[in-house]
Design an enzyme around this catalytic site. Sequence first.
Site, mmCIF file in Angstrom:
data_model
loop_
_atom_site.group_PDB
_atom_site.id
_atom_site.type_symbol
_atom_site.label_atom_id
_atom_site.label_comp_id
_atom_site.label_asym_id
_atom_site.label_seq_id
_atom_site.Cartn_x
_atom_site.Cartn_y
_atom_site.Cartn_z
ATOM 1 N N SER A 20 0.801 -1.226 0.000
ATOM 2 C CA SER A 20 0.000 0.000 0.000
ATOM 3 C C SER A 20 0.832 1.273 0.000
ATOM 4 O O SER A 20 0.296 2.362 -0.213
ATOM 5 C CB SER A 20 -0.934 -0.002 1.215
ATOM 6 O OG SER A 20 -0.238 -0.434 2.364
ATOM 7 N N ASP A 71 -3.145 -8.701 8.608
ATOM 8 C CA ASP A 71 -2.108 -8.398 9.596
ATOM 9 C C ASP A 71 -1.153 -9.590 9.626
ATOM 10 O O ASP A 71 -1.555 -10.697 9.999
ATOM 11 C CB ASP A 71 -2.770 -8.180 10.968
ATOM 12 C CG ASP A 71 -1.764 -7.782 12.028
ATOM 13 O OD1 ASP A 71 -0.548 -7.893 11.770
ATOM 14 O OD2 ASP A 71 -2.197 -7.372 13.119
ATOM 15 N N SER A 150 17.197 -5.871 6.221
ATOM 16 C CA SER A 150 17.626 -4.470 6.274
ATOM 17 C C SER A 150 19.111 -4.447 6.595
ATOM 18 O O SER A 150 19.627 -5.357 7.256
ATOM 19 C CB SER A 150 16.867 -3.731 7.380
ATOM 20 O OG SER A 150 17.551 -2.541 7.724
ATOM 21 N N TYR A 162 14.403 -4.336 15.883
ATOM 22 C CA TYR A 162 14.422 -4.375 14.405
ATOM 23 C C TYR A 162 15.675 -5.107 13.901
ATOM 24 O O TYR A 162 15.597 -5.931 12.989
ATOM 25 C CB TYR A 162 14.380 -2.930 13.920
ATOM 26 C CG TYR A 162 14.251 -2.720 12.434
ATOM 27 C CD1 TYR A 162 13.082 -3.065 11.756
ATOM 28 C CD2 TYR A 162 15.281 -2.122 11.707
ATOM 29 C CE1 TYR A 162 12.950 -2.827 10.386
ATOM 30 C CE2 TYR A 162 15.159 -1.881 10.343
ATOM 31 C CZ TYR A 162 13.994 -2.235 9.688
ATOM 32 O OH TYR A 162 13.869 -1.994 8.334
ATOM 33 N N ALA A 164 17.404 -7.403 15.433
ATOM 34 C CA ALA A 164 17.275 -8.837 15.723
ATOM 35 C C ALA A 164 16.311 -9.491 14.731
ATOM 36 O O ALA A 164 16.580 -10.581 14.202
ATOM 37 C CB ALA A 164 16.779 -9.041 17.157
ATOM 38 N N LYS A 166 15.533 -8.461 11.687
ATOM 39 C CA LYS A 166 16.057 -8.466 10.323
ATOM 40 C C LYS A 166 17.216 -9.457 10.171
ATOM 41 O O LYS A 166 17.402 -10.026 9.090
ATOM 42 C CB LYS A 166 16.479 -7.053 9.914
ATOM 43 C CG LYS A 166 15.294 -6.087 9.733
ATOM 44 C CD LYS A 166 14.264 -6.599 8.735
ATOM 45 C CE LYS A 166 13.369 -5.507 8.173
ATOM 46 N NZ LYS A 166 12.318 -6.042 7.268
#
Length: 266
Positions: A20, A71, A150, A162, A164, A166
């Site tokens: 989106s 979700d 990332s 984040y 951990a 990624k």
Amino acid sequence: MELITKPLLEGKNIFLTGGSRGIGKAAVLELAKNGANVAFTYVSSESGAKDTEAKIKEINPNAKVFYYKMDVKNSKEVNEVAEKAIADMERIDVVVNNAGILRDGLIYQMTDDQWDEVIQTHLTGTFYVCRAFLEEFIVNKGGKFVNISSICHVGSAGQANYSAAKAGIIGFSKALAKEYGYKNIYCNVIVPGYFKTELTDANASEMIVEQFVRLSMLQREGKPEEFAKAVVFLASGLSDFVNGDVLYVTGGLDTIPPKDSKRKKK
Ligand code: NDP
């Protein structure tokens, strides 16, 4: 004599989470530009999903397009949407796990919710989605997963959750490729560098963005369409001898800036 080339993804049906907005939206558009039919998800922004659908139709009026609210943290919802997408598209060839969020904070101050939401969205969500489509790929005797990590997987101060998640996506993806590669099932990872989107805009200060740019060999931010081209590569036959691998799309960014004392508070 005119050279007629077939679009790279003609006839391919692709499912992507988080189409989106942001780099997921850019990926969906680039996939459609290359001839793919696309099914994508959103979680809150139905208007964003409608806009993506309209833009796909402008680019490729013949493309089949479906979008669903889902979700990735909810395994039941993921299974239901996967089933629906397979029924609507009749077959799924490629699945891209792109949906993501940030809930930044230093470790000492990080709440259980901040930790859990990020791990569940990125890592658990990627597991749920891959698991939901595995049977489809096994029945089809092949398929390609493209999972989005990332550059922060190397460890980003203020983003332990984040980082951990990624890093976990890379390990998970290699394990999937090892379990199912012999069945012609691919699972590769893209490590994006810095791309300006709502996600990064809301969380990085100007100082940190400047540092990202300075640390990259190209001395600039990435353009969403440059990320999207890497997704096309891993979704297409161009990458048929690439599996369990990690593709860096960072402009040569191999480290990330140190702790950002001016990190924007949410
Ligand atoms: P955006 O915030 O722009 O877009 C996030 C997308 O994920 C939206 O489509 C959003 O849907 C969807 N989403 C968020 N939470 C959920 C959820 N629980 N279930 C399903 N969908 C969800 O992010 P970006 O485009 O910047 O990032 C996309 C991916 O790329 C992320 O995984 C991110 O970690 C990764 N990445 C991005 C980088 C960058 O520089 N931008 C760098 C490195 C990695 P909705 O619109 O409905 O809210």
